[in-house]
Design a protein around this motif. Structure first.
Motif, mmCIF file in Angstrom:
data_model
loop_
_atom_site.group_PDB
_atom_site.id
_atom_site.type_symbol
_atom_site.label_atom_id
_atom_site.label_comp_id
_atom_site.label_asym_id
_atom_site.label_seq_id
_atom_site.Cartn_x
_atom_site.Cartn_y
_atom_site.Cartn_z
ATOM 1 N N SER A 57 0.814 -1.220 0.000
ATOM 2 C CA SER A 57 0.000 0.000 0.000
ATOM 3 C C SER A 57 0.849 1.272 0.000
ATOM 4 C CB SER A 57 -0.940 0.001 1.200
ATOM 5 O OG SER A 57 -0.168 -0.097 2.375
ATOM 6 N N LYS A 117 1.903 3.933 -5.218
ATOM 7 C CA LYS A 117 0.869 4.825 -5.759
ATOM 8 C C LYS A 117 0.539 4.385 -7.186
ATOM 9 C CE LYS A 117 0.745 8.210 -2.563
ATOM 10 N NZ LYS A 117 -0.441 8.446 -1.781
ATOM 11 N N ASP A 172 -7.216 3.527 -6.310
ATOM 12 C CA ASP A 172 -7.113 2.660 -5.138
ATOM 13 C C ASP A 172 -6.574 1.305 -5.623
ATOM 14 O OD1 ASP A 172 -7.910 0.582 -3.288
ATOM 15 O OD2 ASP A 172 -9.089 2.134 -2.293
ATOM 16 N N GLU A 173 -5.636 0.743 -4.880
ATOM 17 C CA GLU A 173 -5.034 -0.520 -5.366
ATOM 18 C C GLU A 173 -6.072 -1.630 -5.496
ATOM 19 O OE1 GLU A 173 -3.260 -3.088 -1.788
ATOM 20 O OE2 GLU A 173 -2.070 -1.325 -2.267
ATOM 21 N N ASN A 174 -7.185 -1.550 -4.754
ATOM 22 C CA ASN A 174 -8.211 -2.593 -4.869
ATOM 23 C C ASN A 174 -8.950 -2.533 -6.207
ATOM 24 O OD1 ASN A 174 -7.691 -3.505 -2.268
ATOM 25 N ND2 ASN A 174 -8.949 -1.878 -1.399
ATOM 26 N N ASN A 175 -8.826 -1.401 -6.911
ATOM 27 C CA ASN A 175 -9.498 -1.262 -8.207
ATOM 28 C C ASN A 175 -8.589 -1.603 -9.377
ATOM 29 O OD1 ASN A 175 -11.703 -0.355 -6.845
ATOM 30 N ND2 ASN A 175 -11.162 1.794 -7.019
#
Length: 196
Positions: free
Chosen positions: A5, A8, A191-194
């Protein structure tokens, strides 16, 4: 895809006339426009894949090499809208879908089968900084091409191979991330989840 996390990730609408890089690789200073002009990106940011100088649209950036490798692995779909010279025919679309022969550094290459179809509505992209020839020079049409591979200038070479050279090329999607209503030059942090 979960990553560290501290990294970026960004989506940008790459404008026409910009290189998909941050460093002028030996080119005359100020002769080329680079991504760093658009936003204050953190150190170590890299473009995931490329859009050539004359191409526009969705470009993903990351500080995480693993994310870049995953998206460039050939598993992730990338969709392009290409404005081509002439009214593209069903035969030409079928050839694009089945794979066409293009060349790289003097070697022949057959593209993998892909999704391709003619667009019935003209997409509403912002006007390009360098004008495209107008319809007085003959008709143009738009086609959607979705690839998993990403050879250099591949879409342009494919449409030329079937007799309809590309006049304007805009990448509208990488996997589940879409250009949608982004403005030219706009940068969005992801967002890294996307991420794909």
């Amino acid at each position: 895809m979960s990553t560290n996390s501290l990294h970026k990730h960004f989506a940008i609408y790459k404008p026409y006339g910009f290189l998909s890089q941050f460093v002028n690789n030996g080119q005359k200073q100020n002769s080329k426009r680079l991504l760093g002009e658009l936003y204050d990106f953190p150190e170590g940011t890299m473009a995931i894949g490329r859009l050539d100088e004359k191409s526009e649209g969705l470009l993903l950036l990351t500080t995480d090499g693993k994310v870049s490798n995953h998206i460039c692995s050939g598993k992730i779909e990338k969709e392009y809208f290409a404005q081509v010279n002439g009214n593209i025919t069903p035969e030409a679309i079928k050839k694009l879908q089945e794979g066409v022969e293009i060349g790289f550094s003097g070697k022949k290459y057959i593209t993998a089968p892909c999704k391709a179809f003619k667009l019935t509505d003209i997409p509403k992209f912002p006007e390009r900084s360098k004008k495209i020839r107008d319809d007085r020079h003959g008709p143009t049409s738009w086609v959607s091409i979705t690839l998993r591979e990403g050879k250099y200038r591949q879409v342009r070479k494919m449409t030329s191979a079937v007799g309809f050279p590309t006049l304007r090329l805009v990448r509208i999607r990488v996997d589940n991330i879409r250009l949608n209503q982004m403005k030219v030059g706009e940068v969005k942090e992801l967002d890294e989840n996307n991420l794909p």
